[in-house]
Design a protein around this motif. Sequence first.
Motif, mmCIF file in Angstrom:
data_model
loop_
_atom_site.group_PDB
_atom_site.id
_atom_site.type_symbol
_atom_site.label_atom_id
_atom_site.label_comp_id
_atom_site.label_asym_id
_atom_site.label_seq_id
_atom_site.Cartn_x
_atom_site.Cartn_y
_atom_site.Cartn_z
ATOM 1 N N UNK A 69 0.834 -1.212 0.000
ATOM 2 C CA UNK A 69 0.000 0.000 0.000
ATOM 3 C C UNK A 69 0.866 1.257 0.000
ATOM 4 N N UNK A 70 2.039 1.180 0.589
ATOM 5 C CA UNK A 70 2.949 2.337 0.573
ATOM 6 C C UNK A 70 3.387 2.650 -0.863
ATOM 7 N N UNK A 71 3.659 1.617 -1.636
ATOM 8 C CA UNK A 71 4.070 1.829 -3.034
ATOM 9 C C UNK A 71 2.942 2.408 -3.878
ATOM 10 N N UNK A 72 1.718 2.201 -3.416
ATOM 11 C CA UNK A 72 0.580 2.701 -4.206
ATOM 12 C C UNK A 72 -0.015 3.983 -3.644
ATOM 13 N N UNK A 73 0.672 4.555 -2.671
ATOM 14 C CA UNK A 73 0.200 5.819 -2.108
ATOM 15 C C UNK A 73 1.052 6.951 -2.683
ATOM 16 N N UNK A 74 0.489 7.741 -3.607
ATOM 17 C CA UNK A 74 1.317 8.728 -4.307
ATOM 18 C C UNK A 74 1.982 9.740 -3.368
ATOM 19 N N UNK A 75 1.374 9.947 -2.198
ATOM 20 C CA UNK A 75 1.957 10.950 -1.305
ATOM 21 C C UNK A 75 3.259 10.457 -0.693
ATOM 22 N N UNK A 76 3.354 9.141 -0.441
ATOM 23 C CA UNK A 76 4.538 8.616 0.245
ATOM 24 C C UNK A 76 5.426 7.741 -0.632
ATOM 25 N N UNK A 77 4.909 7.335 -1.772
ATOM 26 C CA UNK A 77 5.699 6.444 -2.618
ATOM 27 C C UNK A 77 6.965 7.144 -3.119
ATOM 28 N N UNK A 78 8.074 6.414 -3.086
ATOM 29 C CA UNK A 78 9.333 6.960 -3.626
ATOM 30 C C UNK A 78 9.897 6.041 -4.708
ATOM 31 N N UNK A 79 9.132 5.003 -5.053
ATOM 32 C CA UNK A 79 9.596 4.085 -6.097
ATOM 33 C C UNK A 79 10.945 3.493 -5.741
ATOM 34 N N UNK A 80 11.838 3.500 -6.709
ATOM 35 C CA UNK A 80 13.150 2.884 -6.489
ATOM 36 C C UNK A 80 14.030 3.675 -5.531
ATOM 37 N N UNK A 81 13.543 4.811 -5.065
ATOM 38 C CA UNK A 81 14.367 5.617 -4.155
ATOM 39 C C UNK A 81 14.266 5.147 -2.701
ATOM 40 N N UNK A 82 13.426 4.188 -2.406
ATOM 41 C CA UNK A 82 13.407 3.651 -1.039
ATOM 42 C C UNK A 82 14.780 3.062 -0.735
ATOM 43 N N UNK A 83 15.332 3.439 0.405
ATOM 44 C CA UNK A 83 16.674 2.946 0.768
ATOM 45 C C UNK A 83 16.573 1.499 1.249
ATOM 46 N N UNK A 84 17.741 0.875 1.403
ATOM 47 C CA UNK A 84 17.754 -0.517 1.900
ATOM 48 C C UNK A 84 17.050 -0.578 3.255
ATOM 49 N N UNK A 85 17.378 0.382 4.123
ATOM 50 C CA UNK A 85 16.791 0.395 5.471
ATOM 51 C C UNK A 85 15.279 0.538 5.406
ATOM 52 N N UNK A 86 14.811 1.435 4.533
ATOM 53 C CA UNK A 86 13.365 1.644 4.411
ATOM 54 C C UNK A 86 12.682 0.396 3.837
ATOM 55 N N UNK A 87 13.370 -0.263 2.945
ATOM 56 C CA UNK A 87 12.783 -1.477 2.357
ATOM 57 C C UNK A 87 12.588 -2.542 3.445
ATOM 58 N N UNK A 88 13.562 -2.584 4.396
ATOM 59 C CA UNK A 88 13.423 -3.547 5.501
ATOM 60 C C UNK A 88 12.316 -3.113 6.451
ATOM 61 N N UNK A 89 12.359 -1.850 6.815
ATOM 62 C CA UNK A 89 11.446 -1.373 7.863
ATOM 63 C C UNK A 89 9.999 -1.295 7.399
ATOM 64 N N UNK A 90 9.798 -1.185 6.121
ATOM 65 C CA UNK A 90 8.423 -0.928 5.636
ATOM 66 C C UNK A 90 7.879 -2.057 4.757
ATOM 67 N N UNK A 91 8.419 -3.256 4.951
ATOM 68 C CA UNK A 91 7.873 -4.456 4.286
ATOM 69 C C UNK A 91 7.886 -4.318 2.758
ATOM 70 N N UNK A 92 8.970 -3.761 2.255
ATOM 71 C CA UNK A 92 9.041 -3.541 0.805
ATOM 72 C C UNK A 92 9.941 -4.567 0.111
ATOM 73 N N UNK A 93 10.620 -5.394 0.905
ATOM 74 C CA UNK A 93 11.531 -6.383 0.302
ATOM 75 C C UNK A 93 10.779 -7.244 -0.709
#
Length: 589
Positions: free
Chosen positions: A52-76
């Motif tokens: 849902x974070x990837x589909x929320x235009x206000x918070x989505x950063x696409x490929x700019x999510x850092x490694x840490x953010x990918x871990x913390x926000x279930x994006x792996x």
Amino acid sequence: MSRISLKENGGEVSATKDYTNGGGVRDLYGEDSATEDHLITPWTFSVASGYSLLRDPRYNKGLAFTEGERDAHYLRGLLPPAVLNQELQEKRLMHNLRQYEVPLHRYMAMMDLQERNERLFYRLLIDNVEELLPVVYTPTVGEACQKYGSIFRRPQGLYISLKEKGKILEVLKNWPEKSIQVIVVTDGERILGLGDLGCQGMGIPVGKLSLYTALGGVRPSSCLPITIDVGTNNEKLLNDEFYIGLRQRRATGKEYAELLDEFMRAVKQNYGEKVLIQFEDFANHNAFDLLAKYSSSHLVFNDDIQGTASVVLAGLLASLKLVGGTLADHTFLFLGAGEAGTGIAELIALEISKQTNAPVEETRKKIWLVDSKGLIVSSRLESLQHFKKPWAHEHEPVKGLLDAVKAIKPTVLIGSSGVGKTFTKEVVETMAFLNEKPLILALSNPTSQSECTAEEAYTWSKGKAIFASGSPFDPVEYEGKLFVPGQANNAYIFPGFGLGLIISGAIRVRDEMLLAASEALAAQVSEENYDKGLIYPPFSNIRKISAHIAAKVAAKAYDLGLASHLPRPKDLVKYAESCMYSPGYRSYR
Ligand SMILES: NC(=O)C1=CN([C@@H]2O[C@H](COP(=O)(O)OP(=O)(O)OC[C@H]3O[C@@H](n4cnc5c(N)ncnc54)[C@H](OP(=O)(O)O)[C@@H]3O)[C@@H](O)[C@H]2O)C=CC1
Ligand SMILES: CC(=O)C(=O)O
Ligand SMILES: [Mg+2]
């Protein structure tokens, strides 16, 4: 048939009964098993993480999510491994956009981006403003509105139609954001110079509000685009199977007035006294009345009447450096006596009155307007719409523009007719014959409706004209010299003007604020701009310009006792800058 009943259980949704379809794939939400007459619940999860974070235009950063953010926000796993910063994403997107040869495809790509990744959309718009303004704004937005039904993907903004009569407050409450500072509203009846586009006018409030954010720094979440749909008289749209609006002719009179009144009351009730309501692209038979009716009870601003007036006055003040004299030394002739034409005329008259202390009834006398029936003169007084009456000066009747130019001998010619190609070769040649440096403004939008092109203005005047237009034109080479046309568009004014109202907490708009905005914009034209024959600064500096406009407008609001944000900040320019939204990504904990 499986019976579905869902309940929330410790943050997880589980079905209490059999939730497989025929013992196969799990039908957790009851989508497969539900027949068409079987009611289901549209469950959503509101925590912005993972998918849902990837589909929320206000918070989505696409490929700019850092490694840490990918871990913390279930994006792996939901993103490919590469990490691209915003700068690289911008480079990639600009490269992709430039591949599209059809302007409308660029528009659609920009709208997709806005709905996918809002900060990246604004980063692109801010960093490439001169290149992208013609995409999200005039001229392309005009074509987008014409084809809105066909290119429609996801709804943007809020639609309030006659069907919502009696429940507009509830409709406003459906909008996800609660804290709104600016509303741009249209009823779609006069979209640019393209006429009645009904509900498809939505492209205009959406485009104007993206400029509020990109050019004026107003946070996107506090902007609300609204289209009021009272029907359309556009037969083509009424017969278009893809038309997205009410399929009926326009409501008028009491029915129209009541809907608008309910809307205005609901907006104030829901968002308070200080929400700015910008009227945009209403037909003149409603625009003047709405502005007059609500300007004493609401914070309202009509962009076509007031914003346009302010931007043109700014250009005129700046042009004095090139043509000499004072404003009072000039004679003005307009083609078009509607919202833009009479709005500009009145602000010029006010400024001259302010400069010379002459009463405005006197200063109006050097300003002449031509409408579809010819020069506005006193013998026509009885039959004129109220907004034209102040301009009915003593003169014998004159039919066409060319004869009017010959009779009035203007130093400044302003096109605000919405009709293209009306500044003919003879008209421009006569202006050049009468003046050393004729000032010619072809304000009508989009490009197809421009009274003349930049090339025509420069070649027909043999390089004498100082020219600006509502929609952009490329520089023109004439006899070995490069002429750079300016863009006389209210986009210079409304973002900074609105920002000034917001940061001061202004509760009403006054003409003095429009004059202040014009002076602020004119002061931003540099010697370097003048050397190129420009009477407007380039849009590339627009955020700085908007901060200056905002500061002057806010100062006026404080001086007039209309500001509610107290105490008054010491340095209003710095304060305006500090309030501006910037689109850089934020780091998520
Ligand atoms: N550059 C900018 O920032 C802005 C540009 N505009 C543009 O200005 C144009 C007009 O907008 P607006 O003032 O709101 O529109 P209105 O409909 O209020 O006014 C149009 C005026 O033009 C007159 N007119 C129409 N056709 C002719 C003709 N063939 N010859 C002479 N006069 C004619 C009309 O005459 P009559 O009254 O007799 O019908 C009317 O007075 C639009 O194209 C719009 O896009 C508007 C706002 C801002
Ligand atoms: C620019 C603008 O507001 C118009 O053309 O209507
Ligand atoms: Mg407009």
